[in-house]
Design an enzyme around this catalytic site. Sequence first.
Site, mmCIF file in Angstrom:
data_model
loop_
_atom_site.group_PDB
_atom_site.id
_atom_site.type_symbol
_atom_site.label_atom_id
_atom_site.label_comp_id
_atom_site.label_asym_id
_atom_site.label_seq_id
_atom_site.Cartn_x
_atom_site.Cartn_y
_atom_site.Cartn_z
ATOM 1 N N CYS A 51 0.831 -1.210 0.000
ATOM 2 C CA CYS A 51 0.000 0.000 0.000
ATOM 3 C C CYS A 51 0.867 1.261 0.000
ATOM 4 O O CYS A 51 1.826 1.369 0.763
ATOM 5 C CB CYS A 51 -0.925 0.004 1.218
ATOM 6 S SG CYS A 51 -2.026 1.429 1.315
ATOM 7 N N GLN A 238 -16.941 -10.247 14.976
ATOM 8 C CA GLN A 238 -15.567 -10.609 14.657
ATOM 9 C C GLN A 238 -15.129 -9.851 13.404
ATOM 10 O O GLN A 238 -15.895 -9.716 12.453
ATOM 11 C CB GLN A 238 -15.436 -12.114 14.439
ATOM 12 C CG GLN A 238 -15.639 -12.960 15.692
ATOM 13 C CD GLN A 238 -14.520 -12.792 16.714
ATOM 14 O OE1 GLN A 238 -13.429 -12.339 16.393
ATOM 15 N NE2 GLN A 238 -14.801 -13.168 17.969
ATOM 16 N N PHE A 265 -19.802 -13.992 28.136
ATOM 17 C CA PHE A 265 -19.495 -12.820 27.306
ATOM 18 C C PHE A 265 -19.901 -13.143 25.868
ATOM 19 O O PHE A 265 -19.120 -12.994 24.932
ATOM 20 C CB PHE A 265 -18.012 -12.445 27.386
ATOM 21 C CG PHE A 265 -17.488 -12.268 28.788
ATOM 22 C CD1 PHE A 265 -17.615 -11.053 29.438
ATOM 23 C CD2 PHE A 265 -16.880 -13.319 29.455
ATOM 24 C CE1 PHE A 265 -17.137 -10.897 30.740
ATOM 25 C CE2 PHE A 265 -16.394 -13.179 30.738
ATOM 26 C CZ PHE A 265 -16.527 -11.956 31.391
ATOM 27 N N GLU A 285 -24.554 -12.353 28.680
ATOM 28 C CA GLU A 285 -24.006 -11.126 28.116
ATOM 29 C C GLU A 285 -24.511 -9.912 28.897
ATOM 30 O O GLU A 285 -25.675 -9.869 29.309
ATOM 31 C CB GLU A 285 -24.418 -10.999 26.644
ATOM 32 C CG GLU A 285 -24.122 -9.675 25.978
ATOM 33 C CD GLU A 285 -22.639 -9.324 26.002
ATOM 34 O OE1 GLU A 285 -22.320 -8.139 26.252
ATOM 35 O OE2 GLU A 285 -21.795 -10.230 25.794
ATOM 36 N N ASP A 331 -15.359 -15.558 25.940
ATOM 37 C CA ASP A 331 -14.748 -14.665 24.957
ATOM 38 C C ASP A 331 -14.889 -13.232 25.464
ATOM 39 O O ASP A 331 -15.689 -12.449 24.949
ATOM 40 C CB ASP A 331 -15.434 -14.843 23.599
ATOM 41 C CG ASP A 331 -14.822 -13.956 22.516
ATOM 42 O OD1 ASP A 331 -13.705 -13.454 22.721
ATOM 43 O OD2 ASP A 331 -15.476 -13.761 21.473
ATOM 44 N N CYS A 357 -8.886 -11.710 22.652
ATOM 45 C CA CYS A 357 -8.337 -10.716 21.730
ATOM 46 C C CYS A 357 -7.168 -9.971 22.370
ATOM 47 O O CYS A 357 -6.708 -8.966 21.823
ATOM 48 C CB CYS A 357 -9.426 -9.723 21.296
ATOM 49 S SG CYS A 357 -10.159 -8.794 22.658
#
Length: 400
Positions: A51, A238, A265, A285, A331, A357
């Site tokens: 790029c 995601q 979660f 959640e 998660d 993550c």
Amino acid sequence: MSEAVEQIIRIAAKGDGVTASGRHVKGAVPGDMVGADGIVERGPHHIDPPCRHFPRCGGCELQQADEAALAEFVSQRVAFAAESQELVPDTLIAPHLSPPRSRRRATLHARRAGKKVVIGFRERGSHQIVDMVECHILAPALFALVDPLRALLAHWPGKLAVDISLTLADQGVTAEIRGISPENLAQTEALSDFAREQGLARLSIDDGYGPEPMWEPEPVTVTLGCVPVSLPHGAFLQPTADGEAALLTAAKEWCGDAATIADLFSGLGTFAFALAGPAKVLAAEADRAAHLACQAAARASGKPVHSLHRDLFRDPLTADEISRFDCVLLDPPRAGARNQADMIAQSSVGRVVYISCNPQSWARDARRLADGGFRLAELRPVGQFRWSTHVELASLFVRD
């Protein structure tokens, strides 16, 4: 080169190349040679960035690294995090890397610069915006909106400082624009015309009081585990479809024949709907909009998913509650799940699938699980944010 020449042996967590002596060299990759004067001689893994905006654009950090160097970086980030807590997985799988132009959600920034509007990602470590003319990470459907957005905002009056969140849903792209507000009929019609002409699934405007849809021909959904789920504003998804598939593959394999699963979660139900049937899944959640979307989708589909609205940071499932399940999947956000991990460690559940993550917070929680009698059986690194230092993982813990 002089005797002071050193070889880059790895890429550090923030993207710098590192020598055996601990010297950090910006933009270097394993195999490069660096002299005492800081001049880098390219090695076999140093390539020309694809790029034109690199390295100025903050959207990417590692475009100078080839595929092998990227894979090694992702794998090492996860392995080093485990080692920091004295954890060694029985099996470390080769990393999954998302391909170029696969990112299905992103936030761009726009502002007026003289007579033109610049739009794109910010420069690394700066509020300056790189005016995007190409992008090798965004899905084509998202990048196709850059020029039309630039044209739309160029005619918007007054000072301009705008954030634009784009997400690829089942019906097409949703766009949420923060920082403008239509003040007359002409501006309202301009936004509606833009949404219609670009075939948007939804256009929302946030003038500081939360996003309000201005255009949504049909309810926007995202399909999770073959179930269409309503996509609320700001809901987590995601970042790539292929990365999601890699994580789901691990979760399905590891949950195996579990009859009851706690998905903690759970968000919209990314894992819950894929794992449900015949297994019964509890989807817990804290975000109310995500919880309600998951609940409605479960009812409409008939999937054996029970959606629970619960803040697992302040009110984690207790050890007794967790012990009722055959398997637990969690998660959590980047902060990790310290309190919930403690409860899992105190429970009698035999299998835990931990998706993360953030390797650092995962490692701290993993230590808690290990101290509670769990063994790290398998670790799968995932690089959904291509050319970024942001790394994800899937892991399996079992009781000895």
